[in-house]
Design a protein around this motif. Structure first.
Motif, PDB file in Angstrom:
ATOM      1  N   GLU A 106       0.943  -1.056   0.041  1.00  0.00           N
ATOM      2  CA  GLU A 106      -0.281   0.080  -0.211  1.00  0.00           C
ATOM      3  C   GLU A 106       1.223   1.110   0.213  1.00  0.00           C
ATOM      4  OE1 GLU A 106      -2.863   0.545  -0.448  1.00  0.00           O
ATOM      5  OE2 GLU A 106      -3.354  -1.458  -0.408  1.00  0.00           O
ATOM      6  N   PRO A 107       2.134   1.551   0.178  1.00  0.00           N
ATOM      7  CA  PRO A 107       2.743   2.898   0.471  1.00  0.00           C
ATOM      8  C   PRO A 107       3.352   2.905  -0.619  1.00  0.00           C
ATOM      9  CG  PRO A 107       3.832   1.175   2.849  1.00  0.00           C
ATOM     10  CD  PRO A 107       2.428   0.789   1.408  1.00  0.00           C
ATOM     11  N   CYS A 108       3.480   2.264  -1.577  1.00  0.00           N
ATOM     12  CA  CYS A 108       3.660   2.500  -2.190  1.00  0.00           C
ATOM     13  C   CYS A 108       2.543   3.569  -3.675  1.00  0.00           C
ATOM     14  CB  CYS A 108       3.656   1.219  -3.861  1.00  0.00           C
ATOM     15  SG  CYS A 108       2.427   0.810  -4.432  1.00  0.00           S
ATOM     16  N   LYS A 109       1.654   3.534  -3.074  1.00  0.00           N
ATOM     17  CA  LYS A 109       0.583   4.411  -3.611  1.00  0.00           C
ATOM     18  C   LYS A 109       1.243   6.406  -3.422  1.00  0.00           C
ATOM     19  CE  LYS A 109      -3.426   1.743  -3.111  1.00  0.00           C
ATOM     20  NZ  LYS A 109      -4.958   1.538  -2.143  1.00  0.00           N
ATOM     21  N   HIS A 110       2.332   6.564  -2.512  1.00  0.00           N
ATOM     22  CA  HIS A 110       2.500   7.199  -1.655  1.00  0.00           C
ATOM     23  C   HIS A 110       3.914   7.468  -2.668  1.00  0.00           C
ATOM     24  CE1 HIS A 110      -0.418   7.676   1.340  1.00  0.00           C
ATOM     25  NE2 HIS A 110       0.273   6.517   1.893  1.00  0.00           N
TER      26      HIS A 110
END
Length: 119
Positions: free
Chosen positions: A102-106
């Motif tokens: 999920e942190p890849c979106k940031h």
């Protein structure tokens, strides 16, 4: 290896028995050829006493199996409910069981990228 017999493959129904069949027979024998005069029985070599129960179950499943020569083989893509292949269903199947980060979106929406685009 296809799932043509009661929705299963011969490997699913008789995994131990399959180890007594030559690789040549597995690679070249068609279902039609194997069912003619029970030729599949002749493909089994060696002492099958360890797999005799599987042999008998397979015999029962194949003894009166109907072949319809007037109907072509039908390919069914099991990952999709419709049975029809699509690149989308293959792509979803490829990632089945994987986890997302999920942190890849940031990372992809960072301010540094926006500054570079403005210049």
């Amino acid at each position: 290896m296809d799932r043509w017999l009661l929705g299963c493959s011969v490997q699913d129904l008789a995994p131990s028995l399959l180890s007594f069949v030559s690789k040549r027979a597995l690679a070249h024998r068609t279902v039609h050829e194997a069912l003619q005069d029970h030729r599949w029985v002749c493909d089994i070599g060696g002492g099958i006493s360890a797999a005799i129960v599987e042999f008998l179950k397979l015999w029962d499943a194949l003894v009166d199996f109907p072949l319809h020569s007037d109907q072509p083989d039908q390919h069914v893509w099991t990952p999709d409910a419709s049975g029809v292949y699509s690149a989308s269903s293959a792509y979803k199947r490829f990632f089945l069981g994987s986890t997302t980060f999920e942190p890849c979106k940031h990372i992809w929406r960072s301010a540094a990228l926006q500054v570079l685009k403005a210049d």
